[in-house]
Design a protein around this motif. Structure first.
Motif, PDB file in Angstrom:
ATOM      1  N   TYR A  47      12.785  -4.032  27.392  1.00 48.71           N
ATOM      2  CA  TYR A  47      12.782  -4.573  28.750  1.00 48.71           C
ATOM      3  C   TYR A  47      13.872  -3.942  29.610  1.00 48.71           C
ATOM      4  O   TYR A  47      14.911  -3.528  29.120  1.00 48.71           O
ATOM      5  N   ASP A  48      13.613  -3.891  30.911  1.00 48.67           N
ATOM      6  CA  ASP A  48      14.605  -3.322  31.822  1.00 48.67           C
ATOM      7  C   ASP A  48      15.876  -4.165  31.836  1.00 48.67           C
ATOM      8  O   ASP A  48      15.879  -5.342  31.458  1.00 48.67           O
ATOM      9  N   ASP A  49      16.970  -3.549  32.268  1.00 43.19           N
ATOM     10  CA  ASP A  49      18.286  -4.190  32.222  1.00 43.19           C
ATOM     11  C   ASP A  49      18.333  -5.507  32.991  1.00 43.19           C
ATOM     12  O   ASP A  49      18.903  -6.500  32.507  1.00 43.19           O
ATOM     13  N   PHE A  50      17.729  -5.524  34.174  1.00 42.97           N
ATOM     14  CA  PHE A  50      17.824  -6.715  35.025  1.00 42.97           C
ATOM     15  C   PHE A  50      17.083  -7.886  34.399  1.00 42.97           C
ATOM     16  O   PHE A  50      17.612  -9.001  34.307  1.00 42.97           O
ATOM     17  N   PHE A  51      15.858  -7.635  33.947  1.00 44.50           N
ATOM     18  CA  PHE A  51      15.096  -8.719  33.329  1.00 44.50           C
ATOM     19  C   PHE A  51      15.779  -9.186  32.051  1.00 44.50           C
ATOM     20  O   PHE A  51      15.814 -10.386  31.755  1.00 44.50           O
TER      21      PHE A  51
END
Length: 209
Positions: free
Chosen positions: A47-51
């Motif tokens: 998953y992407d860093d923000f999520f």
């Protein structure tokens, strides 16, 4: 997968008018038995860093913010992205054999960890054992709530070749515009547009004599 994203709707409210909401790198490893029959697919989602940060905050993990999880925290994260698997929900992996959809069993969570600030999970989608001769594989979220980007394929038996066809995002956006507009949330809720953005893998294997 979208069921999980909706469970975090309050956390992701500022992103409500944007699609996709989550970005996921995908790796697929094909599983075979001793006879070379396909028995399942191991799916890795990064998953992407923000999520990832939102998930940690929402679940009260990594309180010191060092992006290193304890054994207990990793255990509590195991299967978090499979918790809201309602009856009839097919997930984010689709296999076709000779034009017919292959039934995939419910996912079995096997791994969860942090890698470079990103949550990485693994699960297995079992299939009834079958000879692998010709297969089409598409990893995607039908609602396009999450954008899945295929990064790696492994585990194919000897004699199998895989051709990866990357999604044409511009063409997909044009199709969505025809349906009512890229910025219209209702389009994504009512129409399964994720297929337009799906990477596709075409697998062909030599038949055993």
């Amino acid at each position: 997968m979208r069921n999980l994203f909706l469970s975090l709707a309050l956390v992701t409210a500022p992103m409500a008018q944007a699609h996709p909401h989550v970005f996921v790198d995908v790796a697929l490893r094909f599983l075979s038995d001793e006879q070379g029959h396909l028995t399942g697919v191991e799916v890795t989602w990064s998953y992407d860093d923000f999520f990832s940060l939102l998930v940690l905050e929402d679940r009260g993990l990594d309180a010191d913010g060092d992006m290193i999880l304890t054994d207990e925290e990793r255990a509590s994260l195991m299967g978090f992205d499979l918790e809201y698997w309602e009856p009839g929900f097919e997930g984010a992996l689709f296999l076709y054999e000779a034009g017919h959809k292959v039934h995939l069993g419910r996912p079995e969570a096997t791994h969860a960890e942090m890698q470079g600030g990103r949550i990485v999970t693994k699960h297995i989608r079992p299939v009834s054992p079958r000879d692998l001769t010709e297969l089409t594989v598409r990893p995607y979220d039908p609602s396009y709530y999450g954008a899945l980007d295929l990064k790696k394929i492994s585990g194919l038996p000897e004699g199998c070749d895989a051709e990866v066809l990357e999604a044409d995002t511009q063409a997909a956006n044009a199709k969505v515009e025809e349906l009512g507009g890229v910025g219209m949330e209702a389009v994504y809720d009512e129409v399964q547009v994720g297929i337009f953005y799906a990477d596709e893998v075409r697998i062909t294997c030599a038949q055993s004599s």
